[in-house]
Motif scaffolding. Structure first.
Motif, PDB file in Angstrom:
ATOM      1  N   LEU A  52      46.371  49.036  79.760  1.00  0.00           N
ATOM      2  CA  LEU A  52      47.393  50.033  79.472  1.00  0.00           C
ATOM      3  C   LEU A  52      46.917  51.434  79.828  1.00  0.00           C
ATOM      4  O   LEU A  52      45.744  51.775  79.641  1.00  0.00           O
ATOM      5  CB  LEU A  52      47.767  50.001  77.988  1.00  0.00           C
ATOM      6  CG  LEU A  52      48.381  48.708  77.450  1.00  0.00           C
ATOM      7  CD1 LEU A  52      48.580  48.817  75.934  1.00  0.00           C
ATOM      8  CD2 LEU A  52      49.710  48.407  78.137  1.00  0.00           C
ATOM      9  N   LEU A  58      50.758  54.566  77.570  1.00  0.00           N
ATOM     10  CA  LEU A  58      51.238  53.337  76.940  1.00  0.00           C
ATOM     11  C   LEU A  58      50.422  52.982  75.699  1.00  0.00           C
ATOM     12  O   LEU A  58      50.948  52.380  74.765  1.00  0.00           O
ATOM     13  CB  LEU A  58      51.213  52.188  77.947  1.00  0.00           C
ATOM     14  CG  LEU A  58      52.332  52.211  78.991  1.00  0.00           C
ATOM     15  CD1 LEU A  58      52.177  51.071  79.986  1.00  0.00           C
ATOM     16  CD2 LEU A  58      53.709  52.141  78.318  1.00  0.00           C
ATOM     17  N   GLY A 117      60.437  52.469  81.413  1.00  0.00           N
ATOM     18  CA  GLY A 117      59.412  51.558  81.909  1.00  0.00           C
ATOM     19  C   GLY A 117      59.777  50.089  81.770  1.00  0.00           C
ATOM     20  O   GLY A 117      58.919  49.228  81.984  1.00  0.00           O
ATOM     21  N   GLU A 119      52.168  46.013  80.307  1.00  0.00           N
ATOM     22  CA  GLU A 119      53.208  47.046  80.316  1.00  0.00           C
ATOM     23  C   GLU A 119      54.523  46.490  79.781  1.00  0.00           C
ATOM     24  O   GLU A 119      55.220  47.153  79.006  1.00  0.00           O
ATOM     25  CB  GLU A 119      53.403  47.574  81.742  1.00  0.00           C
ATOM     26  CG  GLU A 119      52.253  48.413  82.256  1.00  0.00           C
ATOM     27  CD  GLU A 119      52.562  49.010  83.618  1.00  0.00           C
ATOM     28  OE1 GLU A 119      53.749  48.998  84.014  1.00  0.00           O
ATOM     29  OE2 GLU A 119      51.632  49.485  84.290  1.00  0.00           O
ATOM     30  N   ASN A 171      56.674  47.854  76.762  1.00  0.00           N
ATOM     31  CA  ASN A 171      57.951  48.501  77.102  1.00  0.00           C
ATOM     32  C   ASN A 171      59.162  47.610  76.881  1.00  0.00           C
ATOM     33  O   ASN A 171      60.267  48.103  76.629  1.00  0.00           O
ATOM     34  CB  ASN A 171      57.935  48.946  78.569  1.00  0.00           C
ATOM     35  CG  ASN A 171      57.005  50.109  78.817  1.00  0.00           C
ATOM     36  OD1 ASN A 171      56.804  50.952  77.942  1.00  0.00           O
ATOM     37  ND2 ASN A 171      56.413  50.165  79.999  1.00  0.00           N
TER      38      ASN A 171
END
Length: 342
Positions: free
Chosen positions: A35, A39, A140, A177, A181
């Motif tokens: 990350l 993030l 994202g 991610e 997200n």
């Protein structure tokens, strides 16, 4: 005695091994966070993930699995368990239940999960039924684009579409991610007829929603429906009773008003078909990504289920997963709802 011979005599790597004994294989690499700093901050604020406690939390979940479900055939790798902790905001008990549900769902619906690999779904992939847009949204989130009008029921059953969706989610959730997200779904219902909608009855609806809400470690941040015909009122009547309030509030019906869609998904990330500036809708690239992952899916989904894992039967299923018999009455009711939309 020379220094060299003395060194050989005292070296642990030599002294501890017999002539025919090989050194043990190296330990697999530990978890390395991929990350970005941004993030990491987002995961801390939204998911209660503290980097300094991350591995402690993973070990706590691992210990719970070993203690409470010792016969559960599951990966216990750091990276794998982190998916479930993130999906349940590091609540150990809820993460454990999600992990058990994840495996229960896979055992309970063999039509979907047996032999689940990209090469077995080439017809679905070639149809353009679903793809993942190349650009993420402003938050994202990857955008999963589903087009039911591309499905021809006489070619293959609806469960093949569900298999393709699940395959896509499995591939997406490998990314840290995406774990943080979440995803967005863009569903284009243009051209969906009454006969096609009737395939998506309560039994299928409850199973799919049960998996997405309680049996898979992914965060669905929004579902944008476009070009929905009148029949969608009947489809949504099937879905809504099974949706949790939080998820139901994330459904947005835009009809043919693409300007409404663009307030959430900017034109810069959308293909021309949806009023965007990102070129024609490309399905080939995502298909290639899935097909390149064939070996991973064969390893995960095409192996015999251990006999001791049979405890994960109906007893541990999420509420959404029920038998066909339980849905007979509601199926008749929904069919009348579908017809009333015309």
């Amino acid at each position: 005695m020379s220094e060299e011979s003395d060194s050989l005599r005292t070296s642990p790597s030599v002294a501890s091994l017999s002539e025919n004994e090989l050194p043990p294989p190296p330990e697999p690499p530990g978890y390395v966070c991929s990350l970005t700093e941004e993030l990491v901050t987002k995961a801390r604020e939204e998911l209660q993930e503290k980097p300094e406690w991350r591995l402690r939390d993973v070990q706590a979940l691992r210990d719970m699995v070993r203690k409470e479900y010792p016969n559960l055939s599951t990966s216990l790798d750091d990276a794998f368990l982190l998916r479930f902790l993130r999906a349940r905001k590091f609540d150990y008990d809820r993460a454990l239940q999600l992990l058990v549900n994840y495996h229960s769902c896979r055992r309970s619906w063999p039509e979907v999960f047996n032999n689940l690999k990209p090469s077995a779904l080439k017809d679905v992939l070639a149809s353009g039924f679903l793809t993942v847009l190349p650009h993420t949204d402003p938050r994202g989130c990857h955008v999963v684009c589903i087009r039911p009008d591309r499905w021809i029921p006489s070619n293959y059953p609806i469960t093949e579409n569900i298999r393709a969706i699940y395959l896509t989610l499995e591939k997406l959730i490998q990314s840290e991610e995406t774990q943080v997200n979440g995803i967005v779904i863009l569903a284009d219902y243009k051209g969906v007829s009454l006969s096609k909608a009737s395939h998506f009855g309560p039994f299928i609806a409850k199973k799919v929603i049960g998996i997405l809400q309680d049996g898979f470690p992914i965060r669905i941040k929004a579902v944008h429906v476009v070009n929905e015909p009148r029949i969608f009122k009947g489809i949504f009547a099937i879905i809504k009773p099974f949706l949790k309030e939080k998820i139901a509030n994330r459904f947005f019906l835009h009809g043919s008003d693409l300007n409404s869609l663009h307030t959430s998904l900017p034109r810069s990330i959308l293909p021309r078909e949806y009023g965007g500036t990102a070129g024609e809708l490309d399905t080939a690239t995502w298909n290639a990504v899935l097909l390149a992952s064939e070996d991973d899916f064969v390893k995960e989904f095409c192996q015999p289920v251990p006999a001791c894992d049979s405890i994960l039967g109906q007893a541990l299923l999420p509420e959404g997963l029920t038998s066909d018999a339980q849905c007979d009455d509601s199926l008749r009711a929904v069919k009348s709802q579908l017809y009333s939309c015309y």
